[in-house]
Design a protein around this motif. Structure first.
Motif, PDB file in Angstrom:
ATOM      1  N   UNK A   1      43.573  79.428 -26.421  1.00 56.96           N
ATOM      2  CA  UNK A   1      43.324  80.363 -25.349  1.00 56.96           C
ATOM      3  C   UNK A   1      41.896  80.154 -24.838  1.00 56.96           C
ATOM      4  N   UNK A   2      41.753  80.054 -23.531  1.00 55.98           N
ATOM      5  CA  UNK A   2      40.406  79.919 -22.982  1.00 55.98           C
ATOM      6  C   UNK A   2      39.843  81.296 -22.658  1.00 55.98           C
ATOM      7  N   UNK A   3      38.557  81.391 -22.772  1.00 53.10           N
ATOM      8  CA  UNK A   3      37.878  82.651 -22.514  1.00 53.10           C
ATOM      9  C   UNK A   3      37.041  82.530 -21.251  1.00 53.10           C
ATOM     10  N   UNK A   4      36.810  83.636 -20.574  1.00 55.00           N
ATOM     11  CA  UNK A   4      35.920  83.605 -19.406  1.00 55.00           C
ATOM     12  C   UNK A   4      34.517  83.153 -19.814  1.00 55.00           C
ATOM     13  N   UNK A 107      37.549  81.020 -15.705  1.00 55.51           N
ATOM     14  CA  UNK A 107      38.505  81.443 -16.731  1.00 55.51           C
ATOM     15  C   UNK A 107      38.891  82.908 -16.668  1.00 55.51           C
ATOM     16  N   UNK A 108      38.529  83.599 -15.594  1.00 51.70           N
ATOM     17  CA  UNK A 108      38.909  85.005 -15.413  1.00 51.70           C
ATOM     18  C   UNK A 108      39.629  85.105 -14.074  1.00 51.70           C
ATOM     19  N   UNK A 139      37.146  91.508 -22.343  1.00 50.84           N
ATOM     20  CA  UNK A 139      35.808  90.937 -22.362  1.00 50.84           C
ATOM     21  C   UNK A 139      34.874  91.932 -21.701  1.00 50.84           C
ATOM     22  N   UNK A 140      33.640  92.003 -22.134  1.00 56.61           N
ATOM     23  CA  UNK A 140      32.730  92.979 -21.542  1.00 56.61           C
ATOM     24  C   UNK A 140      31.316  92.446 -21.516  1.00 56.61           C
ATOM     25  N   UNK A 141      30.509  93.030 -20.674  1.00 54.55           N
ATOM     26  CA  UNK A 141      29.101  92.704 -20.614  1.00 54.55           C
ATOM     27  C   UNK A 141      28.334  93.957 -20.265  1.00 54.55           C
TER      28      UNK A 141
END
Length: 146
Positions: A1-4, A107-108, A139-141
Motif C-alpha cells: 500500500x502506498x502512502x501519501x 498518493x492522496x 493520515x494527518x498533519x
C-alpha cells in the motif's frame, strides 16, 4: 500500500493588507496531486478565505474575543488537473494581511476532512498524540500559525 507523501511545498505572505492574495504554488505539480493551502489572515471578523476552483475544507479564528484581531486559518484543497498554473489568487472579504503554506501531496486522491474540534486558540498549540497507527488509519498533519 502506498502512502501519501508531501513532495514539495511553497510559502509566503502578503506584504500589505489586501483582499486578493497571490499564492505561489509548489513546483512539480502533476495531474492527480492533492494541493492543500493553509492560509492565516489577520482580523478574524468576516468569512474564510476562498479561491476559484478550490474546495474550502474548514477554518477557524484562533481566538474568539470579538474586541481583538486574532488570526483566522482557512484550509483549501484541490486535486490537480494540470490547469493550475504557478499561482492562485486567494480572496478575503476584507483587506487583511496573510501568510500561507501550500503542500503538494502525491498518493492522496482527496482531502479526507478536517476535525475542526482540534483547532486551538492557544499561544502554545499542542496537537494530540498519535499512537498505534495502522494502514487503515487516516493520515494527518498539524499546522501552527504565529
Amino acid at each position: 500500500m502506498s502512502y501519501p507523501v508531501v513532495q514539495s511545498s511553497s510559502h509566503g505572505s502578503s506584504p500589505s493588507a489586501s483582499t486578493s492574495h497571490v499564492v505561489t504554488l509548489p513546483s512539480g505539480i502533476t495531474a492527480g496531486d492533492l494541493l492543500i493551502i493553509c492560509i492565516g489572515t489577520s482580523k478574524f471578523a468576516g468569512s474564510n478565505a476562498t479561491a476559484s476552483g478550490w474546495t474550502y475544507e474548514g477554518g477557524q479564528e484562533v481566538e474568539s474575543t470579538p474586541s481583538q484581531h486574532f488570526p483566522r486559518m482557512s484550509i483549501l484543497s484541490r486535486v490537480a488537473d494540470g490547469s493550475e498554473g504557478s499561482t492562485v489568487t486567494v480572496t478575503t472579504d476584507a483587506s487583511k494581511y496573510a501568510s500561507w503554506i501550500v503542500l503538494r501531496v502525491s498518493g492522496a486522491t482527496a482531502f479526507d476532512g478536517l476535525d475542526s474540534s482540534l483547532f486551538s486558540g492557544s499561544d502554545s498549540p499542542d496537537p494530540p498524540a498519535v499512537s498505534g497507527v495502522t494502514s487503515s488509519d487516516s493520515r494527518w498533519f498539524a499546522i501552527a500559525l504565529a
